[in-house]
Design an enzyme around this catalytic site. Sequence first.
Site, PDB file in Angstrom:
ATOM      1  N   VAL A  90      39.753  -8.281 -46.265  1.00  0.00           N
ATOM      2  CA  VAL A  90      41.094  -8.331 -46.330  1.00  0.00           C
ATOM      3  C   VAL A  90      41.761  -7.193 -46.811  1.00  0.00           C
ATOM      4  O   VAL A  90      42.894  -6.980 -47.077  1.00  0.00           O
ATOM      5  CB  VAL A  90      41.777  -9.571 -46.641  1.00  0.00           C
ATOM      6  CG1 VAL A  90      41.265 -10.786 -45.651  1.00  0.00           C
ATOM      7  CG2 VAL A  90      41.268 -10.058 -48.077  1.00  0.00           C
ATOM      8  N   ASP A  91      40.751  -6.356 -47.548  1.00  0.00           N
ATOM      9  CA  ASP A  91      41.323  -5.015 -48.186  1.00  0.00           C
ATOM     10  C   ASP A  91      41.521  -3.722 -47.216  1.00  0.00           C
ATOM     11  O   ASP A  91      41.636  -4.375 -46.020  1.00  0.00           O
ATOM     12  CB  ASP A  91      40.316  -4.727 -49.286  1.00  0.00           C
ATOM     13  CG  ASP A  91      38.950  -4.325 -48.736  1.00  0.00           C
ATOM     14  OD1 ASP A  91      38.986  -3.224 -47.793  1.00  0.00           O
ATOM     15  OD2 ASP A  91      37.757  -4.689 -49.158  1.00  0.00           O
ATOM     16  N   HIS A 108      39.631 -11.906 -40.682  1.00  0.00           N
ATOM     17  CA  HIS A 108      40.224 -12.765 -41.543  1.00  0.00           C
ATOM     18  C   HIS A 108      41.714 -12.340 -42.057  1.00  0.00           C
ATOM     19  O   HIS A 108      41.871 -13.076 -43.296  1.00  0.00           O
ATOM     20  CB  HIS A 108      39.211 -13.180 -42.698  1.00  0.00           C
ATOM     21  CG  HIS A 108      38.101 -13.696 -42.201  1.00  0.00           C
ATOM     22  ND1 HIS A 108      36.719 -13.650 -42.844  1.00  0.00           N
ATOM     23  CD2 HIS A 108      37.842 -14.336 -40.978  1.00  0.00           C
ATOM     24  CE1 HIS A 108      36.026 -14.203 -41.991  1.00  0.00           C
ATOM     25  NE2 HIS A 108      36.511 -14.798 -41.145  1.00  0.00           N
ATOM     26  N   CYS A 121      58.024 -17.712 -34.472  1.00  0.00           N
ATOM     27  CA  CYS A 121      58.535 -16.336 -34.858  1.00  0.00           C
ATOM     28  C   CYS A 121      57.806 -15.303 -34.799  1.00  0.00           C
ATOM     29  O   CYS A 121      57.500 -14.128 -34.296  1.00  0.00           O
ATOM     30  CB  CYS A 121      59.254 -16.467 -36.131  1.00  0.00           C
ATOM     31  SG  CYS A 121      60.099 -14.809 -36.845  1.00  0.00           S
TER      32      CYS A 121
HETATM   33  P1  NAD Z   1      29.778 -12.938 -49.647  1.00  0.00           P
HETATM   34  O1  NAD Z   1      30.534 -12.490 -51.175  1.00  0.00           O
HETATM   35  O2  NAD Z   1      29.496 -14.188 -49.150  1.00  0.00           O
HETATM   36  O3  NAD Z   1      28.552 -11.925 -49.631  1.00  0.00           O
HETATM   37  C1  NAD Z   1      28.511 -10.618 -49.951  1.00  0.00           C
HETATM   38  C2  NAD Z   1      27.136  -9.940 -49.395  1.00  0.00           C
HETATM   39  O4  NAD Z   1      27.207  -8.623 -49.830  1.00  0.00           O
HETATM   40  C3  NAD Z   1      25.952 -10.484 -50.053  1.00  0.00           C
HETATM   41  O5  NAD Z   1      24.906 -10.849 -48.933  1.00  0.00           O
HETATM   42  C4  NAD Z   1      25.544  -9.398 -50.933  1.00  0.00           C
HETATM   43  O6  NAD Z   1      23.919  -9.302 -50.719  1.00  0.00           O
HETATM   44  C5  NAD Z   1      26.054  -8.110 -50.114  1.00  0.00           C
HETATM   45  N1  NAD Z   1      26.328  -7.000 -51.071  1.00  0.00           N
HETATM   46  C6  NAD Z   1      26.824  -7.185 -52.274  1.00  0.00           C
HETATM   47  N2  NAD Z   1      26.990  -5.916 -52.897  1.00  0.00           N
HETATM   48  C7  NAD Z   1      26.651  -5.020 -51.864  1.00  0.00           C
HETATM   49  C8  NAD Z   1      26.332  -3.590 -51.557  1.00  0.00           C
HETATM   50  N3  NAD Z   1      26.769  -2.947 -52.900  1.00  0.00           N
HETATM   51  N4  NAD Z   1      25.979  -3.247 -50.569  1.00  0.00           N
HETATM   52  C9  NAD Z   1      25.637  -3.715 -49.595  1.00  0.00           C
HETATM   53  N5  NAD Z   1      25.876  -5.286 -49.665  1.00  0.00           N
HETATM   54  C10 NAD Z   1      26.270  -5.885 -50.816  1.00  0.00           C
HETATM   55  O7  NAD Z   1      30.833 -12.033 -48.487  1.00  0.00           O
HETATM   56  P2  NAD Z   1      31.265 -12.492 -47.164  1.00  0.00           P
HETATM   57  O8  NAD Z   1      30.018 -12.710 -46.175  1.00  0.00           O
HETATM   58  O9  NAD Z   1      32.040 -11.183 -46.687  1.00  0.00           O
HETATM   59  O10 NAD Z   1      31.931 -13.841 -47.110  1.00  0.00           O
HETATM   60  C11 NAD Z   1      33.145 -13.682 -47.993  1.00  0.00           C
HETATM   61  C12 NAD Z   1      34.483 -14.006 -47.445  1.00  0.00           C
HETATM   62  O11 NAD Z   1      35.220 -13.638 -48.462  1.00  0.00           O
HETATM   63  C13 NAD Z   1      34.944 -13.288 -45.932  1.00  0.00           C
HETATM   64  O12 NAD Z   1      35.752 -14.125 -45.423  1.00  0.00           O
HETATM   65  C14 NAD Z   1      36.023 -12.194 -46.656  1.00  0.00           C
HETATM   66  O13 NAD Z   1      36.987 -12.308 -46.030  1.00  0.00           O
HETATM   67  C15 NAD Z   1      36.449 -12.755 -47.885  1.00  0.00           C
HETATM   68  N6  NAD Z   1      36.343 -11.649 -49.123  1.00  0.00           N
HETATM   69  C16 NAD Z   1      36.908 -10.616 -48.787  1.00  0.00           C
HETATM   70  C17 NAD Z   1      36.938  -9.442 -49.724  1.00  0.00           C
HETATM   71  C18 NAD Z   1      37.416  -8.207 -49.449  1.00  0.00           C
HETATM   72  O14 NAD Z   1      38.482  -8.281 -48.557  1.00  0.00           O
HETATM   73  N7  NAD Z   1      36.994  -7.127 -50.005  1.00  0.00           N
HETATM   74  C19 NAD Z   1      36.350  -9.814 -50.860  1.00  0.00           C
HETATM   75  C20 NAD Z   1      35.907 -11.054 -51.251  1.00  0.00           C
HETATM   76  C21 NAD Z   1      35.779 -12.092 -50.238  1.00  0.00           C
HETATM   77 ZN    ZN Z   2      60.348 -15.548 -39.038  1.00  0.00          ZN
END
Ligand code: NAD
Ligand code: ZN
Length: 236
Positions: A90-91, A108, A121
């Site tokens: 979501v970033d 998401h 709306c």
């Molecule tokens: P998760 O946190 O469940 O898993 C993160 C995965 O990334 C792990 O498998 C890990 O091994 C891997 N990882 C960590 N650092 C890494 C790197 N430097 N390089 C490569 N891989 C790396 O994340 P998910 O599966 O995306 O699920 C989390 C949910 O939370 C999603 O629905 C997401 O929308 C949300 N979320 C989003 C953000 C964001 O927008 N940046 C941050 C946290 C959570």
């Molecule tokens: Zn509205």
Amino acid sequence: MAKVVILSGAGISAESGISTFRDSGGLWDQYDVSVICNHDSLEKNEALTIEFYDKRRSDIEDKKPNQAHKTIAKLKKKFKNEIAVLTQNVDDLFEKAGLEKGELVHLHGYLPELRCRDNSCDSTYEIGYDAQKSFHDGKCPKCGEKLRPNIVFFGEMAPEYERFNYEIENCEMLVVIGTSGNVIGVNSLAAFVEHSILNNLEPSEAIEESLFSKVIYDKASKAIEEIEQEIEQFLA
Ligand code: NAD
Ligand code: ZN
């Protein structure tokens, strides 16, 4: 319909300083996810939920895209119709790397946006990194209803999944970067695509790595070099 689908998750933004679900010491640790990310969070814990997303929104303001976001943005510009970029994040790091609306899909939701709570709306507003209340006192300028973060909470419909399913059904190569596979299951996707690449830091119990044709356990900013070559070769 694109030949190559790139699906990313929180891991791709980890090196940019945005914590994943599992990182300890991050924003997520200070909140109970089931309380502030659930379909009933806005009814049951409105103030806490809005505060959490305000914090996350302001937290991403100074974050910069890393090499993985930049390379994917470059590839998408080069192969506009052949590559579909979909993210669970979501970033706005892909946007900061140069992708425009329509060049990627946020499955998401998207932190810099608010949405009207009245579904009929359905207006959305880009507010940047500000707190929800600072935008028209948190109310929809069109209809006066309360606004909410434009985020898909657990148990809510994710409208963009339709697009995702369409792209997956029609693609020939799947690239998965930085996702544990707990929210979107990737095993069934990899099983149906002939060429598939998985990049995470380490194995995840939710992912069956033998279903992928290539597995890279490394930082995304490093792995992206090899991934770029594979995509370039595949689309050549
Ligand atoms: P998760 O946190 O469940 O898993 C993160 C995965 O990334 C792990 O498998 C890990 O091994 C891997 N990882 C960590 N650092 C890494 C790197 N430097 N390089 C490569 N891989 C790396 O994340 P998910 O599966 O995306 O699920 C989390 C949910 O939370 C999603 O629905 C997401 O929308 C949300 N979320 C989003 C953000 C964001 O927008 N940046 C941050 C946290 C959570
Ligand atoms: Zn509205």
